[in-house]
Enzyme design. Structure first.
Site, short mmCIF file in Angstrom:
data_model
loop_
_atom_site.label_atom_id
_atom_site.label_comp_id
_atom_site.label_asym_id
_atom_site.label_seq_id
_atom_site.Cartn_x
_atom_site.Cartn_y
_atom_site.Cartn_z
N THR A 123 0.74 -1.18 -0.08
CA THR A 123 0.12 -0.07 0.16
C THR A 123 0.89 1.25 0.09
O THR A 123 0.46 2.22 0.37
CB THR A 123 -0.95 -0.15 1.19
N ASP A 239 -6.22 2.94 0.27
CA ASP A 239 -5.45 1.33 0.59
C ASP A 239 -6.40 0.26 0.99
O ASP A 239 -6.05 -0.74 0.62
CB ASP A 239 -4.47 1.55 1.70
#
Ligand code: BDR
Ligand code: CA
Length: 309
Positions: A123, A239
């Site tokens: 992420t 994310d």
């Protein structure tokens, strides 16, 4: 049996929500959390990941990774994530044990020793993963798939062409996208549909537990920052969409396509060229998320928050 998972991240307000979602996952065993420079310096992202883990009761070890992108000058995003990279979350708790091994060494060691293929959730900028692939190319055969947040089929969010995680280390992204790993990409095309507003914050914070408090304390300043930076009345929580790919893949529609990373033009630096119509005839190298069931996505986040009751 749970599947092994490693999270590589740069927390980061939305990375924090992604980590929270994984904290009590029934299907994945989080082997470790590796941190990288991205939303802020690695000193901050490492510190933030440790504080988050301690706050959420996550026992997986946290490692400090690369402090610079492979080639380019560092880029950070304090205007979105604050002066610590996680402003709004002020808890100073720390894990009992603090790791000193470099994240890339730990990644290589752990992947090579794995008895079954490990999923990587990424992420942040892909520096650590690219370094691991170069340091020990055989790690590839120990990777089940790489699920990442980054890129875009269309617009960028840090330049007209590039999304932040790709722009922050395009050369690393290129190494990963040409590695042959099985890739799943949650880019801006879907994350810009995962929009948080005051109503969402009220809904999630109603659960009154550490995860709900985290959501509340981070998403209020995050929504304000996104509004200042992009004029958006609702803030995209990027994310967590990558976590949704792991936890509830039926929420996402994918299309396989060839994706290349621009490392050579000035205006396009960090752009992901997604060959939606296979105009190049190149073999697809990525499952690109093209749609998201947003109602189901928020139900999933709420479901994960409730587990902390
Ligand atoms: C990505 O950039 C970062 O600021 C976020 O944490 C997310 O990973 C979105 O472009
Ligand atoms: Ca991130």
């Amino acid at each position: 049996m749970k599947k092994p998972l490693i999270m590589d991240c740069d927390p980061g307000r939305d990375d924090a929500i992604a980590l929270m979602m994984l904290g009590k996952d029934e299907n994945y065993e989080l082997l470790g959390i590796t941190t990288v420079a991205g939303n802020h310096t690695v000193s901050h992202t490492f510190n933030n990941a440790q504080r988050l883990s301690a706050w959420l009761g996550i026992e997986a070890p946290v490692f400090r990774g690369c402090e610079r992108p492979l080639l380019r000058a560092p880029v950070i995003a304090p205007e979105i994530h604050g002066d610590t990279g996680l402003d709004g979350f002020d808890e100073q708790c720390m894990p009992k044990h603090q790791e000193t091994e470099h994240a890339v060494n730990w990644l290589v060691k752990t992947l090579l020793a794995a008895t079954e293929p490990v999923t990587l959730l990424v992420t942040g900028p892909m520096t650590n993963i690219a370094m691991a692939l170069r340091l020990a190319p055989t790690v590839l055969s120990h990777i089940d798939r790489i699920v990442l947040m980054g890129g875009s089929m269309t617009l960028g969010n840090v330049t007209p062409a590039a999304e932040f995680n790709m722009y922050a280390d395009p050369e690393a992204a290129k190494i990963v996208f040409t590695s042959g790993a099985d890739l799943y990409m949650a880019g801006l095309d879907v994350t810009l549909k995962a929009l948080c507003d005051a109503e969402t914050i009220t809904r999630m914070s109603a659960h009154k537990n550490p995860a709900a408090k985290l959501f509340h304390d981070l998403m209020i300043p995050y929504c304000e920052a996104e509004n200042r930076a992009y004029g958006m009345p609702k803030a995209p929580v990027h994310d967590p969409v990558a976590v949704a790919i792991l936890q509830q893949p039926d929420l996402i529609t994918f299309r396989e396509m060839n994706v290349t990373i621009d490392t050579s033009t000035q205006e396009g630096y960090g752009r992901t060229y997604c060959d939606y119509y296979n105009t190049t005839g190149l073999k697809p190298n990525c499952h690109v998320a093209v749609n998201l069931n947003t109602e189901g996505f928020w139900n999933l986040i709420e479901h994960q928050i409730q587990k902390y009751n």
